[in-house]
Motif scaffolding. Structure first.
Motif, short mmCIF file in Angstrom:
data_model
loop_
_atom_site.label_atom_id
_atom_site.label_comp_id
_atom_site.label_asym_id
_atom_site.label_seq_id
_atom_site.Cartn_x
_atom_site.Cartn_y
_atom_site.Cartn_z
N LYS A 39 46.14 42.67 18.25
CA LYS A 39 47.14 43.32 19.04
C LYS A 39 47.56 44.54 18.49
O LYS A 39 47.89 45.64 19.22
N ALA A 40 47.49 44.71 17.12
CA ALA A 40 47.98 45.98 16.40
C ALA A 40 47.07 47.11 16.78
O ALA A 40 47.47 48.28 16.64
N TRP A 41 45.83 46.73 16.85
CA TRP A 41 44.74 47.72 17.44
C TRP A 41 44.96 48.14 18.90
O TRP A 41 44.53 49.30 19.24
N ALA A 42 45.34 47.24 19.49
CA ALA A 42 45.56 47.58 20.97
C ALA A 42 46.76 48.56 21.32
O ALA A 42 46.56 49.20 22.33
N TYR A 43 47.63 48.47 20.31
CA TYR A 43 48.79 49.41 20.76
C TYR A 43 48.29 50.81 20.58
O TYR A 43 48.64 51.81 21.58
N PRO A 44 47.68 51.38 19.68
CA PRO A 44 47.49 52.75 19.70
C PRO A 44 46.56 53.03 20.84
O PRO A 44 46.51 54.20 21.36
N VAL A 45 45.30 52.09 21.24
CA VAL A 45 44.60 52.42 22.27
C VAL A 45 45.34 52.86 23.54
O VAL A 45 45.22 53.47 24.36
N SER A 46 46.40 51.71 23.77
CA SER A 46 47.27 51.85 25.01
C SER A 46 48.14 53.07 24.90
O SER A 46 48.18 53.89 26.25
N VAL A 47 48.52 53.45 23.86
CA VAL A 47 49.18 54.99 24.05
C VAL A 47 48.28 55.85 24.23
O VAL A 47 48.75 56.91 25.27
N ASP A 48 47.43 55.99 23.51
CA ASP A 48 46.29 56.99 23.73
C ASP A 48 45.65 57.02 25.00
O ASP A 48 45.59 58.37 25.66
N LEU A 49 45.42 56.00 25.74
CA LEU A 49 45.00 55.96 27.11
C LEU A 49 46.19 56.46 28.13
O LEU A 49 45.65 57.16 29.17
N LEU A 50 47.35 56.07 27.91
CA LEU A 50 48.37 56.58 28.69
C LEU A 50 48.37 58.20 28.38
O LEU A 50 48.62 58.94 29.71
N LEU A 51 48.34 58.71 27.36
CA LEU A 51 48.19 60.00 27.12
C LEU A 51 47.16 60.95 28.07
O LEU A 51 47.25 61.66 28.67
N VAL A 52 46.03 60.21 27.88
CA VAL A 52 44.57 60.87 28.79
C VAL A 52 44.89 60.62 30.12
O VAL A 52 44.86 61.78 30.76
N ALA A 53 45.48 59.69 30.55
CA ALA A 53 45.87 59.44 32.04
C ALA A 53 46.62 60.46 32.58
O ALA A 53 46.92 61.25 33.54
N ALA A 54 47.85 60.64 31.80
CA ALA A 54 48.66 61.76 32.14
C ALA A 54 48.32 63.06 32.11
O ALA A 54 48.52 63.86 32.90
N TRP A 55 47.44 63.39 31.23
CA TRP A 55 46.89 64.62 31.03
C TRP A 55 46.01 64.91 32.05
O TRP A 55 46.02 65.95 32.81
N ARG A 56 45.15 63.91 32.74
CA ARG A 56 44.35 64.31 33.69
C ARG A 56 45.09 64.45 34.94
O ARG A 56 44.76 65.15 35.77
N ARG A 57 46.24 63.59 35.12
CA ARG A 57 47.17 64.08 36.37
C ARG A 57 47.42 65.31 36.32
O ARG A 57 47.61 66.04 37.21
N LEU A 58 47.92 65.81 35.16
CA LEU A 58 48.79 67.40 34.82
C LEU A 58 47.39 68.38 35.15
O LEU A 58 47.82 69.32 35.75
N SER A 59 46.17 67.92 34.75
CA SER A 59 45.15 68.99 35.12
C SER A 59 44.32 68.74 36.52
O SER A 59 43.43 69.58 36.56
N SER A 60 44.85 67.87 37.28
CA SER A 60 44.30 67.59 38.60
C SER A 60 44.62 68.61 39.49
O SER A 60 44.13 68.63 40.56
N GLY A 61 45.70 69.33 39.45
CA GLY A 61 46.33 70.19 40.38
C GLY A 61 47.19 69.57 41.56
O GLY A 61 47.67 70.24 42.25
N GLY A 62 47.22 68.27 41.40
CA GLY A 62 48.15 67.72 42.38
C GLY A 62 49.57 67.69 41.83
O GLY A 62 50.12 68.52 41.10
N SER A 63 50.37 66.67 42.12
CA SER A 63 51.84 66.54 41.90
C SER A 63 51.90 66.50 40.23
O SER A 63 51.33 65.24 39.79
N LYS A 64 52.69 66.97 39.59
CA LYS A 64 52.81 67.16 38.21
C LYS A 64 54.00 66.12 37.47
O LYS A 64 54.06 65.81 36.60
#
Length: 195
Positions: A39-64
């Motif tokens: 579980k301690a290892w899953a936390y940083p993975v979930s934070v980093d994946l959320l950052l990546v998903a948010a960055w993909r949305r920001l760079s997609s050209g859609g609603s930011k």
């Protein structure tokens, strides 16, 4: 000379170092807050994946708006862990409010990731009505007002020359944009200076 398949970039190396350190801080904080083992290892993975998903949305050209919201939530979680583990927090006596935040993070990350991945789709633009052909000469597009640094134009010229040497054809704007990693208006302004 041996050519590496991936070009080492100082910014990319810096990003990898920062990500590794942030990953470790998030793990340490989760572990101190009672989330041990996997579980301690899953936390940083979930934070980093959320950052990546948010960055993909920001760079997609859609609603930011959603992208910025969830990017800031994940960045706050990451930055908070970095600061908390820098000696400002006794990891042997984590306060109850922080244990609650850590325990609640998976639900927040799941919600954010789901909304980013399955948010409302972009509405397609309606098709333009057919127009009558015009006999007038087509208007030329106004020159781009995007300022291009001379060093970037020089680099783009090298990229364009390399492309012509490899393919025998001039580089098009889309390829130039992809090779330089710049927004379309900037790529158009650079292409105009290369001709």
């Amino acid at each position: 000379m041996i050519r590496l398949p991936v070009r080492l970039d100082a910014v990319l190396v810096q990003a990898l170092i920062a990500a590794a350190l942030s990953f470790a801080h998030l793990h340490d904080l989760a572990s101190a807050a009672g989330q041990d083992g996997w579980k301690a290892w899953a936390y940083p993975v979930s934070v980093d994946l959320l950052l990546v998903a948010a960055w993909r949305r920001l760079s997609s050209g859609g609603s930011k708006a959603a992208g910025w919201c969830w990017f800031l939530v994940a960045l706050t979680a990451s930055l908070g862990a970095n600061v908390a583990t820098a000696g400002l927090l006794d990891l042997d006596a984590v306060p109850a409010w922080l244990r609650i935040l850590v325990a609640g993070w998976p639900a927040v990350a799941f919600l954010g990731g789901t909304l980013l991945a399955h948010g409302a789709p972009e509405q397609p633009e309606p098709a333009a009505a057919p127009t009558e052909p015009s006999t007038a000469a087509p208007e030329t597009a106004p020159p781009s007002t995007t300022a291009v640094p001379p060093a970037l134009v020089a680099h783009a010229r090298k990229v364009a020359d390399d492309h012509r040497a490899r393919t025998g054809t001039p580089i098009d704007t889309a390829t130039l944009r992809a090779r330089l990693g710049v927004p379309l208006p900037l790529a158009e302004a650079i292409a105009a200076q290369l001709t």
